[in-house]
Design a protein around this motif. Structure first.
Motif, short mmCIF file in Angstrom:
data_model
loop_
_atom_site.label_atom_id
_atom_site.label_comp_id
_atom_site.label_asym_id
_atom_site.label_seq_id
_atom_site.Cartn_x
_atom_site.Cartn_y
_atom_site.Cartn_z
N ALA A 67 52.33 -24.28 -54.12
CA ALA A 67 53.18 -23.94 -52.98
C ALA A 67 53.64 -25.20 -52.24
CB ALA A 67 52.43 -23.01 -52.04
N LEU A 68 52.74 -26.16 -52.05
CA LEU A 68 53.11 -27.40 -51.37
C LEU A 68 54.20 -28.14 -52.13
CD1 LEU A 68 49.56 -28.66 -50.35
CD2 LEU A 68 51.37 -27.92 -48.78
N ALA A 69 54.12 -28.16 -53.45
CA ALA A 69 55.13 -28.84 -54.27
C ALA A 69 56.50 -28.19 -54.13
CB ALA A 69 54.69 -28.84 -55.74
N GLN A 70 56.52 -26.93 -53.72
CA GLN A 70 57.77 -26.21 -53.48
C GLN A 70 58.25 -26.37 -52.04
OE1 GLN A 70 59.26 -24.75 -56.16
NE2 GLN A 70 57.54 -25.64 -57.24
N GLY A 71 57.53 -27.13 -51.23
CA GLY A 71 57.92 -27.37 -49.85
C GLY A 71 57.35 -26.37 -48.86
N ALA A 72 56.38 -25.56 -49.30
CA ALA A 72 55.80 -24.55 -48.41
C ALA A 72 54.66 -25.15 -47.59
CB ALA A 72 55.27 -23.37 -49.23
N SER A 73 54.40 -24.53 -46.46
CA SER A 73 53.22 -24.85 -45.66
C SER A 73 52.18 -23.78 -45.95
CB SER A 73 53.56 -24.83 -44.17
OG SER A 73 54.45 -25.88 -43.87
N ILE A 74 50.93 -24.17 -45.88
CA ILE A 74 49.83 -23.25 -46.18
C ILE A 74 49.11 -22.89 -44.89
CG2 ILE A 74 47.66 -22.93 -47.46
CD1 ILE A 74 50.17 -23.31 -49.22
N ALA A 75 48.84 -21.61 -44.72
CA ALA A 75 47.98 -21.14 -43.64
C ALA A 75 46.83 -20.39 -44.31
CB ALA A 75 48.73 -20.20 -42.70
N ALA A 76 45.61 -20.84 -44.04
CA ALA A 76 44.43 -20.20 -44.62
C ALA A 76 43.74 -19.35 -43.56
CB ALA A 76 43.47 -21.26 -45.15
N LEU A 77 43.31 -18.19 -43.97
CA LEU A 77 42.58 -17.28 -43.09
C LEU A 77 41.12 -17.31 -43.50
CD1 LEU A 77 42.65 -14.99 -40.90
CD2 LEU A 77 42.81 -13.39 -42.83
N THR A 78 40.25 -17.59 -42.52
CA THR A 78 38.81 -17.54 -42.78
C THR A 78 38.18 -16.44 -41.94
OG1 THR A 78 38.10 -19.11 -41.07
CG2 THR A 78 38.76 -20.04 -43.21
N VAL A 79 37.20 -15.81 -42.53
CA VAL A 79 36.37 -14.83 -41.83
C VAL A 79 34.93 -15.26 -42.07
CG1 VAL A 79 35.68 -12.40 -41.68
CG2 VAL A 79 38.07 -12.98 -42.18
N ASP A 80 34.18 -15.41 -41.02
CA ASP A 80 32.79 -15.87 -41.12
C ASP A 80 32.69 -17.21 -41.86
OD1 ASP A 80 31.75 -13.59 -39.79
OD2 ASP A 80 31.75 -12.46 -41.67
#
Length: 170
Positions: free
Chosen positions: A80-93
């Motif tokens: 995704a980064l190579a395509q110019g996207a930003s990443i948002a990660a969701l964490t639980v616990d």
């Protein structure tokens, strides 16, 4: 946590923030989950609680800085980064349960504006809070010299970074 649940949680956490990435995430689910608390930490993401469970929504960089294992989303993130996207990660616990890739679209006139500025002898740069790989992909699409890209810049540091570039004649 199902993908639908993760999307609802992420959208609920993002809905209170005013960042561009958060506004985009907030549109992914029309209904909210009831959050017990919520806080925004510039450059470090969003924190919330859902009942007794700590929730975080953060960039890949902030995820790594927090020491949270990102190995499950590494391949997805790099693509995704190579395509110019930003990443948002969701964490639980404290565990990554989902990752979202969001990409800005260049305005149709952006490439022409950059081309016109460059043909007039004006150097055009990009100062971005995005991951370096994503910022370089967007810059390449816009026709911006990779040497003039500053990525991973925190919001409060962007003006200083622009002054620094301007001071070097760039």
């Amino acid at each position: 946590c199902t993908p639908a649940d993760a999307t609802r949680i992420a959208a609920s956490v993002a809905r209170r923030s005013t960042t561009t990435l958060s506004r985009a995430l907030a549109t992914l689910a029309p209904t909210e989950v009831p959050l017990s608390s919520w806080a925004e930490e510039p450059g470090a993401g969003l924190r919330a609680t859902l009942g007794p469970r700590p929730i975080r929504l953060l960039s890949l960089t902030a995820l790594r800085q927090a020491g949270i294992d990102a190995s499950d989303i590494e391949s997805f993130s790099q693509h995704a980064l190579a395509q110019g996207a930003s990443i948002a990660a969701l964490t639980v616990d404290g565990t990554v349960v989902a990752a979202f890739a969001l990409r800005d679209r260049l305005r149709p006139e952006a490439i022409e504006v950059v081309r016109n500025l460059r043909s007039s002898g004006i150097q055009v740069g990009l100062v971005s809070g995005d991951h370096p790989t994503a910022a370089q992909a967007i810059a390449a699409e816009a026709g911006i010299d990779p040497a003039l890209v500053r990525a991973g810049v925190r919001p409060e540091d962007k003006a200083a970074e622009i002054r620094k570039l301007a001071g070097t004649g760039r």
